[in-house]
Motif scaffolding. Sequence first.
Motif, PDB file in Angstrom:
ATOM      1  N   MET A 113       0.840  -1.211   0.000  1.00 32.53           N
ATOM      2  CA  MET A 113       0.000   0.000   0.000  1.00 32.53           C
ATOM      3  C   MET A 113       0.868   1.251   0.000  1.00 32.53           C
ATOM      4  O   MET A 113       1.861   1.326   0.702  1.00 32.53           O
ATOM      5  CB  MET A 113      -0.846   0.030   1.268  1.00 32.53           C
ATOM      6  CG  MET A 113      -1.931  -0.986   1.277  1.00 32.53           C
ATOM      7  SD  MET A 113      -3.264  -0.361   2.262  1.00 32.53           S
ATOM      8  CE  MET A 113      -4.516  -1.538   1.872  1.00 32.53           C
ATOM      9  N   SER A 114       0.454   2.203  -0.790  1.00 35.30           N
ATOM     10  CA  SER A 114       1.217   3.449  -0.829  1.00 35.30           C
ATOM     11  C   SER A 114       0.646   4.412   0.197  1.00 35.30           C
ATOM     12  O   SER A 114      -0.045   5.361  -0.139  1.00 35.30           O
ATOM     13  CB  SER A 114       1.116   4.063  -2.221  1.00 35.30           C
ATOM     14  OG  SER A 114       1.521   5.391  -2.200  1.00 35.30           O
ATOM     15  N   TYR A 130      -2.745   0.135  -7.330  1.00 36.13           N
ATOM     16  CA  TYR A 130      -2.664   0.901  -6.067  1.00 36.13           C
ATOM     17  C   TYR A 130      -2.390   0.035  -4.835  1.00 36.13           C
ATOM     18  O   TYR A 130      -2.209   0.553  -3.753  1.00 36.13           O
ATOM     19  CB  TYR A 130      -3.979   1.657  -5.829  1.00 36.13           C
ATOM     20  CG  TYR A 130      -4.381   2.525  -6.986  1.00 36.13           C
ATOM     21  CD1 TYR A 130      -3.807   3.778  -7.165  1.00 36.13           C
ATOM     22  CD2 TYR A 130      -5.321   2.088  -7.910  1.00 36.13           C
ATOM     23  CE1 TYR A 130      -4.172   4.571  -8.235  1.00 36.13           C
ATOM     24  CE2 TYR A 130      -5.691   2.881  -8.991  1.00 36.13           C
ATOM     25  CZ  TYR A 130      -5.102   4.120  -9.147  1.00 36.13           C
ATOM     26  OH  TYR A 130      -5.450   4.897 -10.213  1.00 36.13           O
ATOM     27  N   THR A 182       1.011   6.907   3.710  1.00 33.23           N
ATOM     28  CA  THR A 182       1.988   7.769   4.350  1.00 33.23           C
ATOM     29  C   THR A 182       1.807   7.702   5.860  1.00 33.23           C
ATOM     30  O   THR A 182       0.835   7.142   6.358  1.00 33.23           O
ATOM     31  CB  THR A 182       1.809   9.210   3.844  1.00 33.23           C
ATOM     32  OG1 THR A 182       0.423   9.501   3.812  1.00 33.23           O
ATOM     33  CG2 THR A 182       2.344   9.351   2.459  1.00 33.23           C
ATOM     34  N   HIS A 233      -9.685   6.390  -2.079  1.00 35.76           N
ATOM     35  CA  HIS A 233     -10.592   6.063  -3.189  1.00 35.76           C
ATOM     36  C   HIS A 233     -11.926   5.463  -2.730  1.00 35.76           C
ATOM     37  O   HIS A 233     -11.972   4.652  -1.809  1.00 35.76           O
ATOM     38  CB  HIS A 233      -9.906   5.047  -4.107  1.00 35.76           C
ATOM     39  CG  HIS A 233     -10.839   4.340  -5.038  1.00 35.76           C
ATOM     40  ND1 HIS A 233     -11.245   4.875  -6.244  1.00 35.76           N
ATOM     41  CD2 HIS A 233     -11.473   3.134  -4.944  1.00 35.76           C
ATOM     42  CE1 HIS A 233     -12.061   4.044  -6.855  1.00 35.76           C
ATOM     43  NE2 HIS A 233     -12.217   2.973  -6.085  1.00 35.76           N
ATOM     44  N   VAL A 236      -3.363   7.501   5.704  1.00 39.20           N
ATOM     45  CA  VAL A 236      -4.095   8.695   6.115  1.00 39.20           C
ATOM     46  C   VAL A 236      -5.154   9.010   5.062  1.00 39.20           C
ATOM     47  O   VAL A 236      -5.111   8.500   3.938  1.00 39.20           O
ATOM     48  CB  VAL A 236      -3.168   9.921   6.324  1.00 39.20           C
ATOM     49  CG1 VAL A 236      -2.110   9.648   7.365  1.00 39.20           C
ATOM     50  CG2 VAL A 236      -2.531  10.375   5.031  1.00 39.20           C
TER      51      VAL A 236
HETATM   52  C1  LIG Z   1      -3.311   8.623  -3.382  1.00 37.99           C
HETATM   53  S1  LIG Z   1      -2.886   7.697  -1.994  1.00 37.99           S
HETATM   54  C2  LIG Z   1      -4.126   8.148  -0.832  1.00 37.99           C
HETATM   55  C3  LIG Z   1      -3.556   8.556   0.510  1.00 37.99           C
HETATM   56  C4  LIG Z   1      -2.924   7.452   1.294  1.00 37.99           C
HETATM   57  N1  LIG Z   1      -3.917   6.749   2.086  1.00 37.99           N
HETATM   58  C5  LIG Z   1      -1.826   7.935   2.207  1.00 37.99           C
HETATM   59  O1  LIG Z   1      -1.734   7.460   3.341  1.00 37.99           O
HETATM   60  O2  LIG Z   1      -1.018   8.737   1.789  1.00 37.99           O
HETATM   61  C6  LIG Z   1      -3.322   6.132  -2.581  1.00 37.99           C
HETATM   62  C7  LIG Z   1      -3.056   5.020  -1.622  1.00 37.99           C
HETATM   63  O3  LIG Z   1      -3.948   5.101  -0.516  1.00 37.99           O
HETATM   64  C8  LIG Z   1      -4.416   3.808  -0.155  1.00 37.99           C
HETATM   65  N2  LIG Z   1      -5.882   3.784  -0.368  1.00 37.99           N
HETATM   66  C9  LIG Z   1      -6.612   4.654  -1.094  1.00 37.99           C
HETATM   67  N3  LIG Z   1      -7.931   4.364  -1.029  1.00 37.99           N
HETATM   68  C10 LIG Z   1      -8.035   3.278  -0.260  1.00 37.99           C
HETATM   69  C11 LIG Z   1      -9.132   2.478   0.153  1.00 37.99           C
HETATM   70  N4  LIG Z   1     -10.391   2.749  -0.197  1.00 37.99           N
HETATM   71  N5  LIG Z   1      -8.884   1.400   0.950  1.00 37.99           N
HETATM   72  C12 LIG Z   1      -7.609   1.086   1.308  1.00 37.99           C
HETATM   73  N6  LIG Z   1      -6.511   1.816   0.940  1.00 37.99           N
HETATM   74  C13 LIG Z   1      -6.722   2.886   0.165  1.00 37.99           C
HETATM   75  C14 LIG Z   1      -3.684   2.825  -1.044  1.00 37.99           C
HETATM   76  O4  LIG Z   1      -2.531   2.407  -0.375  1.00 37.99           O
HETATM   77  C15 LIG Z   1      -3.296   3.655  -2.232  1.00 37.99           C
HETATM   78  O5  LIG Z   1      -2.173   3.164  -2.907  1.00 37.99           O
END
Ligand SMILES: C[S@@+](CC[C@H](N)C(=O)[O-])C[C@H]1O[C@@H](n2cnc3c(N)ncnc32)[C@H](O)[C@@H]1O
Length: 572
Positions: free
Chosen positions: A1-2, A351, A4, A245, A38
Amino acid sequence: MSNTSFKQLSKIENFVKETNIYFNKDILAIEQIPDAGVGIVATTDIPRDTIIVKIPKSSIFTSKTCTINNLLTEETIDGIMGIHLAVLYELFVFKESKSHWYDYLSFIFEDCLIEDRKDGFYLPPGYWCSEEKALLKGTLLDCQYDGLKKHKDIITIYKQFVTTAYKWKQECDLEIPKILQNKNYYHLTEEELDAEVTKKEEDLLNSDVRFLQFIEIGYIISSRVFEIDCYHLFGLVCIVDLFNHNSKEDIHFENDYDVCEICGKLECGHMVETDEDSELDSNEEGEEEGEGEDGESEDESSDESGNENEISTHHDQNDVCEIRAIHDIQKGQQIFNTYGKFSNAVLLLKYGFVVENNPYDKVSLVQEFNEVVDLISGVEKVDIEKRLKWWKEEGVFLLDEELDDEESDEEEEDGEGESNKDGEEEDDELLDENIEEEEGEEENESDIIEEEDDISDDVDIETFWKDKIFIDTVGEASPFLERLCVILAMNNEQFDVKKLQLQPDLLEDIKSSEIKQLLTLSLKMLKKILNKKKLFKIPENLPDLPNIKEIKKMLLIENDIILKCKENFNLQ
Ligand SMILES: C[S@@+](CC[C@H](N)C(=O)[O-])C[C@H]1O[C@@H](n2cnc3c(N)ncnc32)[C@H](O)[C@@H]1O
């Protein structure tokens, strides 16, 4: 997972302040979200159409705003590849003391900065361990997207970056980022790499942890990048990349895509000059249309920098991207963006996560379909092949249009056509493209990130038809599979002479006994295919592997869809 780290938020706060990003703290908060890093939460009720975030384009990290932008331009490396190379320089060469972007980038790439890391890399499924990949065999990710295979372009991009970094070291004494320090690859010719590309990649993966870091950084970029405009192309957008998302989005990312391709401004000297040039040209007698719009006149105009600056300063104020609430948002609610109408396979591939209750989820039936086609009796093999060829090249597109027309008719009847006036539908399409596809795959866009029901001119035919052979999220067979079964159940007269495949109205006319019989036969074929789909076996004691949580979720979701389908069709 990306994801932060919440602990590092002060870095983002510094960056937001320094770069004039407008983030209304009275209504928004960055919070920790279970299993999703986050996310952004509303701290008060937010009315529809409120602009909740504003980002000057100069605060977006792109190949045009990064420290090495002039070198990238000389080397004609732009877009996502430019961002990838630029991130390596900001993080590992310019670092905190010299990089304007360090606070933001070190927040997103925190793990990549840990010294001597040996494992725990965030990688696409193709780079997971064999035990993890074995569990995903037969899923949509495997059957449709070949997602368990390694990415064929990564090593070529790595080689290109290594060569470029050594060249810059020689030419301008620019330090080489440690991830790209590899003399063997600097000396390797392209022919030598091509000759043994798979072996070379395996060797690197097994011997050089920095290559894993290289892939990880590319994957993180691909999971956070946004399409900006025709000048910057793609970019990492602080704050906007913190929205998680959901298929039902709360916000729209709004920006002007059509800017000057030379300087990135909304209006500028280049554009004014080009307009004047074309006016002059059209006034000149005997001159052909289109003359004066070529590169030469644009180059001339860009020399007149004094004029250009005046206009640019004025329009800088407009060079912002905005996040707008598309409906009322309630206090306490997490605010979601949508990354696209993606199945869980695409979400995992691109993602690294999957979501339950995903309306775009599906289960592939391609293998089962092929097995049943091989067993068809009563129609010659050559005729089957002829029909499949017709289907792949024409039929699937005809049905796609037919379904689109039906959908628009329904929307008009429901009065949804009105959203067009607000431009909402167009906005949806733009948004789907916001988080763009993986590096190096630009030409295969349709494979993964195209909006799933979109036909593009350069669509890959094999991918397109296969993508339509599935059970949907409520356990129904896709209309494409149903129609294909009807086509394969026809006798030659029905296919060749009566051309029933081109007359969908006739196919639905169940009063005709001939059609009735055809539909019965095709339903039998469909059930045979569905019957072949077996539930995924999920071991009770799953091994403790890095991605096991998402893998288990994925298998349970696919099993749930298969069970719904068996129930719908009264199958065992
Ligand atoms: C654009 S970033 C969003 C912000 C991220 N959550 C952060 O901590 O920086 C995209 C990443 O967020 C996580 N993510 C986004 N939507 C998610 C969801 N509905 N459920 C779980 N993980 C999610 C995934 O790891 C994804 O690769």
